[in-house]
Enzyme design. Structure first.
Site, PDB file in Angstrom:
ATOM      1  N   ARG A  16      -4.889  25.772  -1.973  1.00 28.25           N
ATOM      2  CA  ARG A  16      -4.308  24.423  -1.954  1.00 28.25           C
ATOM      3  C   ARG A  16      -4.480  23.838  -0.553  1.00 28.25           C
ATOM      4  O   ARG A  16      -3.817  24.253   0.390  1.00 28.25           O
ATOM      5  CB  ARG A  16      -2.817  24.473  -2.314  1.00 28.25           C
ATOM      6  CG  ARG A  16      -2.119  23.089  -2.256  1.00 28.25           C
ATOM      7  CD  ARG A  16      -2.728  22.148  -3.268  1.00 28.25           C
ATOM      8  NE  ARG A  16      -1.998  20.882  -3.398  1.00 28.25           N
ATOM      9  CZ  ARG A  16      -2.488  19.700  -3.045  1.00 28.25           C
ATOM     10  NH1 ARG A  16      -3.692  19.623  -2.487  1.00 28.25           N
ATOM     11  NH2 ARG A  16      -1.790  18.601  -3.235  1.00 28.25           N
ATOM     12  N   TYR A  61       6.337  16.077  -3.153  1.00 25.89           N
ATOM     13  CA  TYR A  61       7.028  17.344  -3.413  1.00 25.89           C
ATOM     14  C   TYR A  61       8.545  17.153  -3.518  1.00 25.89           C
ATOM     15  O   TYR A  61       9.336  17.837  -2.875  1.00 25.89           O
ATOM     16  CB  TYR A  61       6.669  18.390  -2.353  1.00 25.89           C
ATOM     17  CG  TYR A  61       5.212  18.758  -2.370  1.00 25.89           C
ATOM     18  CD1 TYR A  61       4.653  19.469  -3.430  1.00 25.89           C
ATOM     19  CD2 TYR A  61       4.368  18.365  -1.340  1.00 25.89           C
ATOM     20  CE1 TYR A  61       3.307  19.789  -3.458  1.00 25.89           C
ATOM     21  CE2 TYR A  61       3.011  18.676  -1.359  1.00 25.89           C
ATOM     22  CZ  TYR A  61       2.489  19.390  -2.429  1.00 25.89           C
ATOM     23  OH  TYR A  61       1.164  19.699  -2.447  1.00 25.89           O
ATOM     24  N   HIS A  93       0.842  -1.194   0.000  1.00 24.73           N
ATOM     25  CA  HIS A  93       0.000   0.000   0.000  1.00 24.73           C
ATOM     26  C   HIS A  93       0.875   1.241   0.000  1.00 24.73           C
ATOM     27  O   HIS A  93       1.772   1.367   0.838  1.00 24.73           O
ATOM     28  CB  HIS A  93      -0.908  -0.017   1.230  1.00 24.73           C
ATOM     29  CG  HIS A  93      -1.789   1.175   1.339  1.00 24.73           C
ATOM     30  ND1 HIS A  93      -1.737   2.033   2.413  1.00 24.73           N
ATOM     31  CD2 HIS A  93      -2.729   1.679   0.501  1.00 24.73           C
ATOM     32  CE1 HIS A  93      -2.615   3.001   2.250  1.00 24.73           C
ATOM     33  NE2 HIS A  93      -3.231   2.804   1.100  1.00 24.73           N
ATOM     34  N   HIS A 117      -7.909   9.227  -3.242  1.00 19.89           N
ATOM     35  CA  HIS A 117      -8.251   7.851  -3.606  1.00 19.89           C
ATOM     36  C   HIS A 117      -9.360   7.803  -4.650  1.00 19.89           C
ATOM     37  O   HIS A 117      -9.514   6.796  -5.341  1.00 19.89           O
ATOM     38  CB  HIS A 117      -8.710   7.078  -2.363  1.00 19.89           C
ATOM     39  CG  HIS A 117      -7.618   6.756  -1.403  1.00 19.89           C
ATOM     40  ND1 HIS A 117      -7.420   7.441  -0.235  1.00 19.89           N
ATOM     41  CD2 HIS A 117      -6.643   5.816  -1.439  1.00 19.89           C
ATOM     42  CE1 HIS A 117      -6.383   6.930   0.415  1.00 19.89           C
ATOM     43  NE2 HIS A 117      -5.892   5.941  -0.291  1.00 19.89           N
ATOM     44  N   CYS A 132       2.261  26.728  -5.853  1.00 15.73           N
ATOM     45  CA  CYS A 132       2.151  25.294  -5.629  1.00 15.73           C
ATOM     46  C   CYS A 132       3.242  24.570  -6.419  1.00 15.73           C
ATOM     47  O   CYS A 132       3.559  24.957  -7.554  1.00 15.73           O
ATOM     48  CB  CYS A 132       0.776  24.800  -6.062  1.00 15.73           C
ATOM     49  SG  CYS A 132       0.558  23.017  -5.885  1.00 15.73           S
TER      50      CYS A 132
END
Length: 584
Positions: free
Chosen positions: A242, A427, A144, A168, A292
């Site tokens: 964001r 990131y 996972h 998800h 971002c």
């Protein structure tokens, strides 16, 4: 099994041969009731997005399905996929996939909650539930992508986790989950999708109608690119949003910021500041653009698919931020410079395990008076809004937006980076040759200062642009910015694929090099060549592609092509910005 996450769409290779694709199950579920209504020769209308009932029987079924709540999903499935039984699900069918977990599967057995609870460990099998579905994820749990957090839902429901981790809810992940489905959960009624009672999203703030969402839960949105270059200071309500988790509700009178400067030592210095105490500290103001890390990601996907929100060029804004300097607070607590130390920030936005959003920066940045790191409480001379971190957020000028933690509740000086997912497993940039089979996030540096970039705000792609009859030019406007406090020296534009370049006029603050944290707006008069004008007058397409590139004070320049900087997360997307227009 390691490849499952990356190759979820290849369902037939993941399932037993008796396990059909999810949309095939849904179609067969209603096949007997809809066959006569559809008719064997009915064809789908080209590019149809919603089903349109034709016969009376079909209209009756259509109404019944609407009343039943799940009928729309069923009807859409049975109508949309009426060709080959095992055709591949198309990417625009994500909305249908979101109905699978609340769709009973008559081809599968029904289990009681007590039966599911018994399967809560690898040796017993790992079962989970989501809505009406029961899923056996034993083989997948070890790989996972979220680590062993899936074990917290072993033998029980993943609904509260997925209510927050909305990433998800993509087609490939939903397909993967449905491939593990083994049954239906007994005694559970279909939830009302409109019922927000008790939802972690029930108290989200209102947003400006012009913001274009990249996702709704968590809410992420950017303003129309055509408006972005109109004001040097981006209006608060038009500043991109964001969020990674639900927006917390904080009461200013109860707000406290804990600052731990012990460096991990027991009994070390610990300071707690109220909002009033922070506002009583010397006030400092800095102009800083926040961008971002995924800004312009949508352009990178034209080369090859990436994972992440499909941001345009509007995931950036420029504002005047006011608050207390972090360096003053840390020095008052006796913190000394140390090149190996870090400052960790944590927010009030929590995941289902009560872990906060977190990030960190080097201590050297936090202690630098020229670094201008703020405990900010104002944005453009107004109190922060909830979407932008009310009542306190950290502003780290020149650094990727992910480190500018909102709803700040804790600061810690430590000998290590934040251990949060967003610092350790997101990131970060990688080589264009790195894929999801070979990536190792632990071996890549977390993004801090951002690279030089620029974007064309007007004209818009496909717009018909009038050529000035006197000067023979078109007007082009946009923004440019570079991280690390580097100043924009120049923005170059071309309308002939680089044969000739033209320099834009800049609007920017007169700040010293190394402390130029705000963006630069630019305007250019781009000459239209005689050849281009003649082609337009002769009835040609009149199409023109404008390229823009910025140069910063370290003479860094944007790369020409996204092929050379593609990365699997779609971050640091700073190639030339290219916009095709039509000459009027």
């Amino acid at each position: 099994m390691r490849l499952l996450w990356q190759r979820a769409v290849r369902l037939q290779k993941l399932m037993p041969q008796t396990h059909l694709s999810p949309h095939t199950h849904a179609r067969r579920l209603l096949a007997t009731t809809t066959a006569s209504a559809r008719g064997s020769g009915q064809e789908e209308k080209e590019n149809r997005k919603w089903s349109s009932p034709g016969s009376k029987a079909e209209m009756f079924l259509y109404s019944a399905f609407w009343a039943g709540g799940l009928g729309l999903g069923y009807f859409w499935l049975t109508q949309r996929y009426s060709s080959t039984p095992d055709e591949e699900v198309k990417p625009d069918d994500e909305a249908v996939a979101r109905l699978w977990h609340i769709t009973p599967r008559k081809d599968l057995p029904t289990y009681k909650a007590e039966q599911v609870e018994q399967h809560n460990a690898p040796d017993k099998g790992i079962w989970i539930t989501y809505g009406l579905g029961v899923y056996d994820v034993t083989e997948f749990a070890e790989n996972h992508p979220g680590g062993d957090k899936i074990m917290m839902a072993a033998g029980s429901a993943i609904d509260p986790f997925w209510a927050i981790y909305q990433q998800h809810n993509t087609l490939e992940v939903l397909e993967l989950l449905e491939s593990f489905r083994i049954g239906n959960l007994e005694g559970l009624t279909v939830p009302n999708a409109e019922d927000e009672l008790g939802s972690p999203w029930a108290k989200e703030p209102e947003r400006h109608a012009l913001l274009k969402p990249a996702s709704k839960r968590p809410f992420n949105a950017e303003p129309p690119i055509g408006l972005l270059a109109e004001k040097f200071y981006t209006p608060n309500e038009m500043f991109y949003v964001r969020n990674h988790l639900p927006v917390p509700v904080l009461v200013p009178e109860e707000y406290e910021l804990e600052i731990d400067t012990s460096g991990g030592e027991q009994g070390g210095p610990l300071l707690t500041l109220t909002l009033a105490q922070i506002k009583a500290l010397p006030r400092h103001t800095v102009t800083a653009a926040i961008m971002c890390g995924g800004n312009r990601r949508s352009e990178m996907t034209h080369i090859k698919a990436v994972k992440g929100l499909s941001w345009g060029a509007g995931a950036v804004g420029n504002a005047k931020w006011s608050g207390a300097r972090l360096c003053d607070v840390l020095r008052e607590q006796g913190v000394q410079p140390n090149e190996t130390m870090h400052v960790i920030f944590e927010g009030a936005d929590l995941d289902p395990t009560s872990h906060p959003y977190g990030a960190s920066i080097p201590l050297s940045k936090a202690l630098d008076p020229r670094g201008d790191v703020l405990l900010a409480y104002e944005m453009n001379d107004e109190p922060l809004t909830r979407d932008h971190g009310y009542p306190i957020r950290v502003i780290v000028p020149g650094v990727v937006g992910a480190r500018n933690v909102k709803w700040l509740t804790r600061i810690m000086v430590a000998d290590h980076e934040s251990d949060s997912h967003w610092q350790q497993n997101d990131y970060k940039g990688f080589s264009p040759s790195t894929d999801w089979d070979t990536v190792d996030f632990s071996k890549a540096e977390a993004i801090q200062a951002m690279p030089v970039t620029s974007a064309i705000c007007t004209p818009l792609p496909g717009e018909r642009v009038k050529v000035d009859p006197q000067g023979g030019y078109i007007t082009v406007r946009g923004y440019a910015w570079s991280g690390g406090g580097r100043k924009i020296l120049r923005v170059d534009l071309t309308g002939d694929e680089g044969k000739t370049w033209h320099v834009a006029e800049l609007e920017q603050e007169d700040s010293p090099d190394g402390r130029h944290y705000g963006w630069s707006l630019w305007t250019a008069r781009l000459p239209i060549t005689e050849e281009q004008q003649q082609r337009r007058k002769a009835g040609g397409s009149g199409e023109l592609e404008i390229w823009a590139k910025a140069v910063d004070s370290a003479y860094n320049v944007q790369p020409e092509k996204f092929e050379h900087i593609w990365n699997l997360r779609g971050v640091l997307a700073n190639a030339y910005h290219k916009v095709k227009v039509k000459l009027a």
